[in-house]
Design a protein around this motif. Structure first.
Motif, PDB file in Angstrom:
ATOM      1  N   GLN A  10       0.744  -1.185  -0.035  1.00 31.26           N
ATOM      2  CA  GLN A  10       0.052  -0.054  -0.094  1.00 31.26           C
ATOM      3  C   GLN A  10       0.953   1.281   0.100  1.00 31.26           C
ATOM      4  O   GLN A  10       0.361   2.173  -0.597  1.00 31.26           O
ATOM      5  CB  GLN A  10      -0.990  -0.111   1.022  1.00 31.26           C
ATOM      6  N   LYS A  11       1.938   1.295   0.487  1.00 31.01           N
ATOM      7  CA  LYS A  11       2.981   2.377   0.360  1.00 31.01           C
ATOM      8  C   LYS A  11       4.327   2.154   0.405  1.00 31.01           C
ATOM      9  O   LYS A  11       4.622   0.941   0.743  1.00 31.01           O
ATOM     10  CB  LYS A  11       2.387   3.163   1.641  1.00 31.01           C
ATOM     11  N   PRO A  12       5.016   2.930  -0.316  1.00 29.41           N
ATOM     12  CA  PRO A  12       6.169   2.784  -0.522  1.00 29.41           C
ATOM     13  C   PRO A  12       7.297   2.266   0.674  1.00 29.41           C
ATOM     14  O   PRO A  12       6.776   3.267   1.761  1.00 29.41           O
ATOM     15  CB  PRO A  12       6.990   3.865  -1.369  1.00 29.41           C
ATOM     16  N   ILE A  13       8.121   1.446   0.658  1.00 28.55           N
ATOM     17  CA  ILE A  13       9.040   1.426   1.595  1.00 28.55           C
ATOM     18  C   ILE A  13      10.311   2.118   1.616  1.00 28.55           C
ATOM     19  O   ILE A  13      11.122   1.883   0.506  1.00 28.55           O
ATOM     20  CB  ILE A  13       9.479  -0.287   1.990  1.00 28.55           C
ATOM     21  N   ARG A  14      10.609   3.043   2.519  1.00 30.61           N
ATOM     22  CA  ARG A  14      11.912   3.865   2.513  1.00 30.61           C
ATOM     23  C   ARG A  14      13.182   2.688   3.150  1.00 30.61           C
ATOM     24  O   ARG A  14      12.806   2.180   4.122  1.00 30.61           O
ATOM     25  CB  ARG A  14      11.903   5.164   3.199  1.00 30.61           C
ATOM     26  N   VAL A  15      14.002   2.585   2.137  1.00 29.13           N
ATOM     27  CA  VAL A  15      15.260   2.015   2.773  1.00 29.13           C
ATOM     28  C   VAL A  15      16.421   2.995   2.944  1.00 29.13           C
ATOM     29  O   VAL A  15      16.449   3.824   2.043  1.00 29.13           O
ATOM     30  CB  VAL A  15      15.563   0.726   1.639  1.00 29.13           C
ATOM     31  N   GLU A  20      19.362  -2.610   3.467  1.00 34.28           N
ATOM     32  CA  GLU A  20      18.047  -2.761   3.266  1.00 34.28           C
ATOM     33  C   GLU A  20      17.302  -3.101   2.187  1.00 34.28           C
ATOM     34  O   GLU A  20      16.192  -3.761   2.196  1.00 34.28           O
ATOM     35  CB  GLU A  20      17.572  -1.462   4.189  1.00 34.28           C
ATOM     36  N   LEU A  21      17.826  -2.600   1.157  1.00 37.95           N
ATOM     37  CA  LEU A  21      17.185  -2.727  -0.037  1.00 37.95           C
ATOM     38  C   LEU A  21      17.338  -4.147  -0.523  1.00 37.95           C
ATOM     39  O   LEU A  21      16.390  -4.795  -0.856  1.00 37.95           O
ATOM     40  CB  LEU A  21      17.861  -1.964  -1.161  1.00 37.95           C
ATOM     41  N   ARG A  22      18.634  -4.861  -0.067  1.00 36.22           N
ATOM     42  CA  ARG A  22      18.588  -6.377  -0.478  1.00 36.22           C
ATOM     43  C   ARG A  22      17.634  -6.955   0.287  1.00 36.22           C
ATOM     44  O   ARG A  22      17.084  -7.989  -0.125  1.00 36.22           O
ATOM     45  CB  ARG A  22      20.014  -6.851  -0.280  1.00 36.22           C
ATOM     46  N   VAL A  31       9.680  -6.324  -7.210  1.00 32.30           N
ATOM     47  CA  VAL A  31       9.807  -4.984  -6.156  1.00 32.30           C
ATOM     48  C   VAL A  31      10.163  -3.813  -7.254  1.00 32.30           C
ATOM     49  O   VAL A  31      10.838  -4.056  -8.142  1.00 32.30           O
ATOM     50  CB  VAL A  31      11.011  -5.187  -5.240  1.00 32.30           C
ATOM     51  N   LEU A  32       9.391  -2.687  -7.166  1.00 33.77           N
ATOM     52  CA  LEU A  32       9.574  -1.520  -8.071  1.00 33.77           C
ATOM     53  C   LEU A  32      10.626  -0.728  -7.118  1.00 33.77           C
ATOM     54  O   LEU A  32      10.137  -0.070  -6.025  1.00 33.77           O
ATOM     55  CB  LEU A  32       8.342  -0.825  -8.568  1.00 33.77           C
ATOM     56  N   VAL A  33      11.791  -0.459  -7.400  1.00 30.00           N
ATOM     57  CA  VAL A  33      12.484   0.313  -6.860  1.00 30.00           C
ATOM     58  C   VAL A  33      12.709   1.629  -7.372  1.00 30.00           C
ATOM     59  O   VAL A  33      12.984   1.892  -8.729  1.00 30.00           O
ATOM     60  CB  VAL A  33      14.183  -0.120  -6.643  1.00 30.00           C
ATOM     61  N   ASP A  34      12.456   2.580  -6.632  1.00 30.76           N
ATOM     62  CA  ASP A  34      12.705   4.092  -7.055  1.00 30.76           C
ATOM     63  C   ASP A  34      13.859   4.773  -6.373  1.00 30.76           C
ATOM     64  O   ASP A  34      13.971   4.816  -5.173  1.00 30.76           O
ATOM     65  CB  ASP A  34      11.416   5.002  -6.562  1.00 30.76           C
ATOM     66  N   THR A  60       5.182  -4.251  -4.494  1.00 27.60           N
ATOM     67  CA  THR A  60       5.870  -3.530  -3.439  1.00 27.60           C
ATOM     68  C   THR A  60       6.984  -2.554  -4.042  1.00 27.60           C
ATOM     69  O   THR A  60       7.568  -2.830  -5.139  1.00 27.60           O
ATOM     70  CB  THR A  60       6.697  -4.659  -2.785  1.00 27.60           C
ATOM     71  N   VAL A  61       6.654  -1.362  -3.542  1.00 28.12           N
ATOM     72  CA  VAL A  61       7.769  -0.311  -4.190  1.00 28.12           C
ATOM     73  C   VAL A  61       8.679   0.088  -2.831  1.00 28.12           C
ATOM     74  O   VAL A  61       8.359   0.154  -1.566  1.00 28.12           O
ATOM     75  CB  VAL A  61       6.849   0.839  -4.156  1.00 28.12           C
ATOM     76  N   ALA A  62       9.956  -0.001  -3.158  1.00 23.51           N
ATOM     77  CA  ALA A  62      11.040   0.509  -2.360  1.00 23.51           C
ATOM     78  C   ALA A  62      11.542   1.866  -2.640  1.00 23.51           C
ATOM     79  O   ALA A  62      11.716   1.783  -4.050  1.00 23.51           O
ATOM     80  CB  ALA A  62      12.011  -0.640  -2.186  1.00 23.51           C
ATOM     81  N   MET A  63      11.903   2.608  -1.847  1.00 22.29           N
ATOM     82  CA  MET A  63      12.636   4.141  -2.401  1.00 22.29           C
ATOM     83  C   MET A  63      13.796   3.898  -1.695  1.00 22.29           C
ATOM     84  O   MET A  63      14.097   3.805  -0.388  1.00 22.29           O
ATOM     85  CB  MET A  63      11.542   5.065  -1.794  1.00 22.29           C
ATOM     86  N   ALA A  64      14.892   4.306  -2.463  1.00 21.84           N
ATOM     87  CA  ALA A  64      16.479   4.057  -2.085  1.00 21.84           C
ATOM     88  C   ALA A  64      16.998   5.704  -2.616  1.00 21.84           C
ATOM     89  O   ALA A  64      17.018   6.075  -3.607  1.00 21.84           O
ATOM     90  CB  ALA A  64      16.951   3.002  -2.362  1.00 21.84           C
ATOM     91  N   ASN A  65      17.580   6.406  -1.733  1.00 23.12           N
ATOM     92  CA  ASN A  65      18.266   7.611  -2.013  1.00 23.12           C
ATOM     93  C   ASN A  65      19.850   7.107  -2.128  1.00 23.12           C
ATOM     94  O   ASN A  65      20.499   6.931  -1.058  1.00 23.12           O
ATOM     95  CB  ASN A  65      18.249   8.662  -0.981  1.00 23.12           C
TER      96      ASN A  65
END
Length: 115
Positions: A10-15, A20-22, A31-34, A60-65
């Motif tokens: 339901q909401k993106p996961i901030r890693v 954490e991304l792995r 997973v869709l990684v942003d 699943t959406v993961a957000m990585a900076n």
């Protein structure tokens, strides 16, 4: 679906970093990684769109900076932000690095690259 799975869908996961991304990639088949950066207005604009896409598609959406873990830049070949990378079973199956994309465009991208 477990509550945790529903939340991640339901909401993106901030890693915070590559580790954490792995973990997210290991826990989810798709997973869709942003990859985003601070101060990027396009990155800020796409975040709610990704939340909607996650709810609509169940992906699943993961957000990585990459600025928080510079090794991600080379590991994922990130050359611009936002960059969306679709990962299935741990392997990259698609990449969208053309700036801001609307929900319909992202869903079409997912449809094109997923079985």
């Amino acid at each position: 679906m477990s509550t945790e799975s529903q939340q991640s869908a339901q909401k993106p996961i901030r890693v915070a970093d590559g580790d954490e991304l792995r973990e997210v990639l290991d826990e989810h088949d798709r997973v869709l990684v942003d990859f985003w950066t601070k101060g990027c207005s396009l990155c800020q604009a796409i975040e709610p769109v990704l939340g909607n896409v996650a709810r609509e598609t169940g992906i699943t959406v993961a957000m990585a900076n990459p600025g928080d873990d510079i090794a991600l830049v080379d590991e994922w070949n990130v050359r611009s932000a936002p960059t969306l990378v679709l990962v299935e079973d741990g392997e990259e199956v698609g990449r969208l690095a053309e700036g801001f994309q609307g929900g319909d465009d992202i869903e079409a991208f997912l449809d094109e690259h997923l079985d």
